[in-house]
Design an enzyme around this catalytic site. Structure first.
Site, PDB file in Angstrom:
ATOM      1  N   ASP A   1      33.909  58.672 -33.523  1.00 17.21           N
ATOM      2  CA  ASP A   1      34.992  58.149 -32.693  1.00 17.21           C
ATOM      3  C   ASP A   1      36.271  58.111 -33.524  1.00 17.21           C
ATOM      4  O   ASP A   1      37.008  59.090 -33.592  1.00 17.21           O
ATOM      5  CB  ASP A   1      34.566  56.772 -32.189  1.00 17.21           C
TER       6      ASP A   1
ATOM      7  N   GLY B   1      36.334  58.119 -36.639  1.00 21.26           N
ATOM      8  CA  GLY B   1      36.050  58.948 -37.805  1.00 21.26           C
ATOM      9  C   GLY B   1      35.858  58.138 -39.081  1.00 21.26           C
ATOM     10  O   GLY B   1      35.492  58.676 -40.121  1.00 21.26           O
TER      11      GLY B   1
ATOM     12  N   LYS C   1      34.074  62.423 -30.140  1.00 19.76           N
ATOM     13  CA  LYS C   1      35.048  61.790 -29.241  1.00 19.76           C
ATOM     14  C   LYS C   1      36.396  61.873 -29.953  1.00 19.76           C
ATOM     15  O   LYS C   1      36.809  60.948 -30.631  1.00 19.76           O
ATOM     16  CB  LYS C   1      34.638  60.324 -29.040  1.00 19.76           C
TER      17      LYS C   1
ATOM     18  N   ASP D   1      24.201  52.805 -28.566  1.00 22.49           N
ATOM     19  CA  ASP D   1      23.952  51.507 -27.951  1.00 22.49           C
ATOM     20  C   ASP D   1      25.227  50.850 -27.460  1.00 22.49           C
ATOM     21  O   ASP D   1      26.339  51.206 -27.840  1.00 22.49           O
ATOM     22  CB  ASP D   1      23.333  50.553 -28.980  1.00 22.49           C
TER      23      ASP D   1
ATOM     24  N   ARG E   1      19.538  52.247 -26.406  1.00 20.80           N
ATOM     25  CA  ARG E   1      19.289  53.321 -27.385  1.00 20.80           C
ATOM     26  C   ARG E   1      18.146  54.231 -26.957  1.00 20.80           C
ATOM     27  O   ARG E   1      18.104  55.409 -27.291  1.00 20.80           O
ATOM     28  CB  ARG E   1      18.944  52.727 -28.754  1.00 20.80           C
TER      29      ARG E   1
HETATM   30  P1  IMP Z   1      33.811  55.577 -35.918  1.00 23.31           P
HETATM   31  O1  IMP Z   1      33.629  55.007 -37.288  1.00 23.31           O
HETATM   32  O2  IMP Z   1      34.917  54.931 -35.154  1.00 23.31           O
HETATM   33  O3  IMP Z   1      33.902  57.099 -35.897  1.00 23.31           O
HETATM   34  O4  IMP Z   1      32.568  55.195 -35.079  1.00 23.31           O
HETATM   35  C1  IMP Z   1      31.359  55.709 -35.347  1.00 23.31           C
HETATM   36  C2  IMP Z   1      30.284  54.744 -34.924  1.00 23.31           C
HETATM   37  O5  IMP Z   1      30.718  53.851 -33.880  1.00 23.31           O
HETATM   38  C3  IMP Z   1      29.155  55.527 -34.358  1.00 23.31           C
HETATM   39  O6  IMP Z   1      28.221  55.868 -35.350  1.00 23.31           O
HETATM   40  C4  IMP Z   1      28.601  54.582 -33.308  1.00 23.31           C
HETATM   41  O7  IMP Z   1      27.656  53.719 -33.891  1.00 23.31           O
HETATM   42  C5  IMP Z   1      29.778  53.763 -32.851  1.00 23.31           C
HETATM   43  N1  IMP Z   1      30.379  54.287 -31.597  1.00 23.31           N
HETATM   44  C6  IMP Z   1      31.565  54.895 -31.430  1.00 23.31           C
HETATM   45  N2  IMP Z   1      31.791  55.246 -30.155  1.00 23.31           N
HETATM   46  C7  IMP Z   1      30.687  54.839 -29.484  1.00 23.31           C
HETATM   47  C8  IMP Z   1      30.282  54.933 -28.095  1.00 23.31           C
HETATM   48  O8  IMP Z   1      30.970  55.458 -27.203  1.00 23.31           O
HETATM   49  N3  IMP Z   1      29.067  54.412 -27.793  1.00 23.31           N
HETATM   50  C9  IMP Z   1      28.251  53.841 -28.729  1.00 23.31           C
HETATM   51  N4  IMP Z   1      28.587  53.737 -30.028  1.00 23.31           N
HETATM   52  C10 IMP Z   1      29.795  54.237 -30.396  1.00 23.31           C
HETATM   53 MG    MG Z   2      26.673  50.645 -32.282  1.00 28.22          MG
END
Ligand code: IMP
Ligand code: MG
Length: 172
Positions: A100, A102, A128, A156, A162
């Site tokens: 998401d 990153g 995403k 989740d 999950r």
């Molecule tokens: P980031 O660090 O923002 O890239 O987020 C990564 C982590 O956030 C992922 O490994 C997920 O555990 C969680 N995450 C991000 N977007 C979603 C979503 O739409 N549904 C569920 N978990 C998400």
């Molecule tokens: Mg989570």
């Protein structure tokens, strides 16, 4: 279940995509040994399916880190259990379920690059890209998804959903 879910990727589409990704990875790493690092908990199902379809020898390690406390609001990046395996000189593949902002993947890439792997690549089932704030290279990407909160196949919402075999968006 009190929330409305909309299936966006069904079980057979996931299976097909995981097979395609495994085929590419097997080709790219032909003649080498992989060290897969699964980012818990979200990537557990994806890693298990991917690993079983990869045809080169693969070891599997688990790292636990989370950027969400509960529900859907991002919190501080909390560090859980790290891998104990020495990755120096190894071909490492970091596996996550969804990227998401990153931050999670970028943080782990930065950490593992310092340990001197022979190579370090990333495999992500869901990308995403709209909310990316920490640029990170995705070497193997399954699906690009819109900026909606998704659950299932490891993902989740407050630890729920999950175990769904498909990927669904939570209807707000
Ligand atoms: P980031 O660090 O923002 O890239 O987020 C990564 C982590 O956030 C992922 O490994 C997920 O555990 C969680 N995450 C991000 N977007 C979603 C979503 O739409 N549904 C569920 N978990 C998400
Ligand atoms: Mg989570």
């Amino acid at each position: 279940m009190d929330e409305e879910l909309e299936v966006i990727i069904d079980e057979s589409a996931i299976g097909q995509k995981v097979q395609e990704m495994a085929d590419r990875i097997s080709q790219d790493y032909a003649g080498r040994d992989l060290l897969m690092v699964c980012i818990l908990k979200g990537a557990a199902f994806f890693t298990a399916d991917l690993a079983r379809r990869i045809t080169v020898p693969a070891e599997i390690e688990f790292v636990s880190t989370s950027s969400y406390r509960d529900g859907t609001a991002p919190g501080a990046l909390t560090q859980g259990k790290d891998i104990v395996r020495d990755i120096q000189g190894r071909d490492v593949l970091l596996v996550d379920g969804i990227v998401d902002s990153g931050r999670t993947l970028a943080t782990l890439v930065e950490r593992y690059v310092k340990r001197g792997p022979a190579s370090l690549r990333t495999a992500v089932l869901l990308d995403k890209p709209l909310r990316r704030t920490a640029p990170v290279r995705i070497d193997y990407r399954g699906f690009t998804v819109p900026d909606r909160f998704v659950v299932g196949y490891g993902m989740d919402k407050a630890q729920k959903y999950r175990n769904l075999p498909y990927i669904a968006a939570v209807v707000p």
